[in-house]
Scaffold this active site. Structure first.
Site, PDB file in Angstrom:
ATOM      1  N   LYS A  10     -24.215 -20.032 -19.195  1.00 32.62           N
ATOM      2  CA  LYS A  10     -25.446 -20.331 -19.923  1.00 32.62           C
ATOM      3  C   LYS A  10     -26.092 -21.624 -19.405  1.00 32.62           C
ATOM      4  CE  LYS A  10     -24.133 -17.836 -24.112  1.00 32.62           C
ATOM      5  NZ  LYS A  10     -24.133 -17.854 -25.582  1.00 32.62           N
ATOM      6  N   TYR A  50     -30.123  -9.584 -26.370  1.00 35.18           N
ATOM      7  CA  TYR A  50     -29.729  -9.997 -27.722  1.00 35.18           C
ATOM      8  C   TYR A  50     -30.440  -9.152 -28.782  1.00 35.18           C
ATOM      9  CZ  TYR A  50     -27.184 -14.086 -25.884  1.00 35.18           C
ATOM     10  OH  TYR A  50     -26.291 -14.913 -25.242  1.00 35.18           O
ATOM     11  N   ASN A 113     -22.511 -22.529 -26.046  1.00 36.59           N
ATOM     12  CA  ASN A 113     -21.093 -22.162 -25.976  1.00 36.59           C
ATOM     13  C   ASN A 113     -20.663 -21.644 -24.603  1.00 36.59           C
ATOM     14  OD1 ASN A 113     -22.356 -19.741 -26.149  1.00 36.59           O
ATOM     15  ND2 ASN A 113     -21.372 -19.050 -28.027  1.00 36.59           N
ATOM     16  N   HIS A 116     -21.537 -16.240 -21.831  1.00 32.52           N
ATOM     17  CA  HIS A 116     -21.652 -14.932 -22.477  1.00 32.52           C
ATOM     18  C   HIS A 116     -20.641 -14.018 -21.802  1.00 32.52           C
ATOM     19  CE1 HIS A 116     -23.177 -11.114 -23.944  1.00 32.52           C
ATOM     20  NE2 HIS A 116     -23.009 -10.684 -22.694  1.00 32.52           N
ATOM     21  N   GLU A 127     -24.852  -4.001 -19.627  1.00 33.69           N
ATOM     22  CA  GLU A 127     -25.191  -5.383 -19.259  1.00 33.69           C
ATOM     23  C   GLU A 127     -25.088  -5.620 -17.750  1.00 33.69           C
ATOM     24  OE1 GLU A 127     -24.206  -7.632 -23.477  1.00 33.69           O
ATOM     25  OE2 GLU A 127     -22.820  -7.931 -21.808  1.00 33.69           O
TER      26      GLU A 127
HETATM   27  P1  TYD Z   1     -22.858 -12.945 -30.611  1.00 37.69           P
HETATM   28  O1  TYD Z   1     -23.170 -11.733 -29.798  1.00 37.69           O
HETATM   29  O2  TYD Z   1     -22.640 -12.781 -32.088  1.00 37.69           O
HETATM   30  O3  TYD Z   1     -21.547 -13.728 -30.055  1.00 37.69           O
HETATM   31  P2  TYD Z   1     -20.821 -13.788 -28.634  1.00 37.69           P
HETATM   32  O4  TYD Z   1     -21.668 -14.601 -27.687  1.00 37.69           O
HETATM   33  O5  TYD Z   1     -19.522 -14.510 -28.950  1.00 37.69           O
HETATM   34  O6  TYD Z   1     -20.614 -12.377 -28.169  1.00 37.69           O
HETATM   35  O7  TYD Z   1     -24.031 -14.002 -30.438  1.00 37.69           O
HETATM   36  C1  TYD Z   1     -24.664 -14.161 -29.200  1.00 37.69           C
HETATM   37  C2  TYD Z   1     -25.064 -15.591 -29.043  1.00 37.69           C
HETATM   38  O8  TYD Z   1     -25.984 -15.949 -30.076  1.00 37.69           O
HETATM   39  C3  TYD Z   1     -23.935 -16.590 -29.165  1.00 37.69           C
HETATM   40  O9  TYD Z   1     -23.173 -16.731 -27.996  1.00 37.69           O
HETATM   41  C4  TYD Z   1     -24.697 -17.843 -29.511  1.00 37.69           C
HETATM   42  C5  TYD Z   1     -25.843 -17.334 -30.364  1.00 37.69           C
HETATM   43  N1  TYD Z   1     -25.576 -17.529 -31.800  1.00 37.69           N
HETATM   44  C6  TYD Z   1     -26.123 -18.633 -32.433  1.00 37.69           C
HETATM   45  O10 TYD Z   1     -26.835 -19.440 -31.804  1.00 37.69           O
HETATM   46  N2  TYD Z   1     -25.868 -18.824 -33.765  1.00 37.69           N
HETATM   47  C7  TYD Z   1     -25.087 -17.974 -34.476  1.00 37.69           C
HETATM   48  O11 TYD Z   1     -24.879 -18.181 -35.704  1.00 37.69           O
HETATM   49  C8  TYD Z   1     -24.522 -16.825 -33.816  1.00 37.69           C
HETATM   50  C9  TYD Z   1     -23.656 -15.834 -34.567  1.00 37.69           C
HETATM   51  C10 TYD Z   1     -24.791 -16.650 -32.475  1.00 37.69           C
END
Ligand code: TYD
Length: 154
Positions: A10, A50, A113, A116, A127
């Site tokens: 990211k 998303y 975080n 992805h 994807e």
């Molecule tokens: P998600 O697909 O729920 O999680 P992951 O990346 O673990 O598969 O969410 C996608 C992205 O959306 C996540 O990496 C970061 C963002 N996100 C937020 O910013 N706030 C939130 O509360 C959630 C659930 C996700």
């Protein structure tokens, strides 16, 4: 089963100069990098990527964070790679992710975080197609394969 999965490094990772460090984690694990490129995401691809989150209040902020710089897209291959890479990433929120996971070691955020990672076989297929053309995925083999797996594992 030998699988390929999509990983995105990211913009937070690019901005923190962690591209090499995070790619190394996947390489060190024994996963094969089958595809690798930098790309600037836009509204259209993020609305698709998303789609399950478009109605969430954090979606505009998420989109903005994903467009802050280019991302690095990786196609990563290994036995059970989809689950292995999800386990390596750890849970979404870096504050909840255990040390030893990528998010646990590098992130303090539920949005910023680091990576992805596709969450299942169907998602991975869709994807990978979204981010890579067929000719951008390479089928070379690692000479270390016999040291990475038992003969009946791959
Ligand atoms: P998600 O697909 O729920 O999680 P992951 O990346 O673990 O598969 O969410 C996608 C992205 O959306 C996540 O990496 C970061 C963002 N996100 C937020 O910013 N706030 C939130 O509360 C959630 C659930 C996700």
């Amino acid at each position: 089963m030998l699988q390929k999965t999509l990983v995105l490094l990211k913009p937070c990772t690019v901005q923190r100069s962690l591209i090499g460090e995070i790619i190394s984690i996947f390489e060190r694990k024994g996963l094969r990098i089958a595809g690798l490129k930098m790309m600037q995401l836009d509204d259209a691809i993020l609305a698709e990527h998303y789609a399950h989150l478009v109605d969430r209040p954090f979606f505009p902020g998420l989109k903005q964070s994903m467009m802050a710089t280019p991302v690095v897209a990786l196609a990563v291959e290994g036995v059970d790679a989809i689950e292995v890479v999800r386990q390596m990433a750890g849970p979404t929120n870096g504050r909840k992710a255990l040390p030893g996971t990528i998010r646990g070691d590098y992130s303090m955020s539920g949005q910023q975080n680091i990576v992805h990672a596709s969450d299942g076989p169907e998602t991975a297929a869709v994807e990978l197609k979204r981010f890579f053309k067929d000719e951008e995925i390479f089928e070379y083999s690692l000479p270390t394969l016999r040291s990475l797996y038992a003969t009946d594992e791959v």
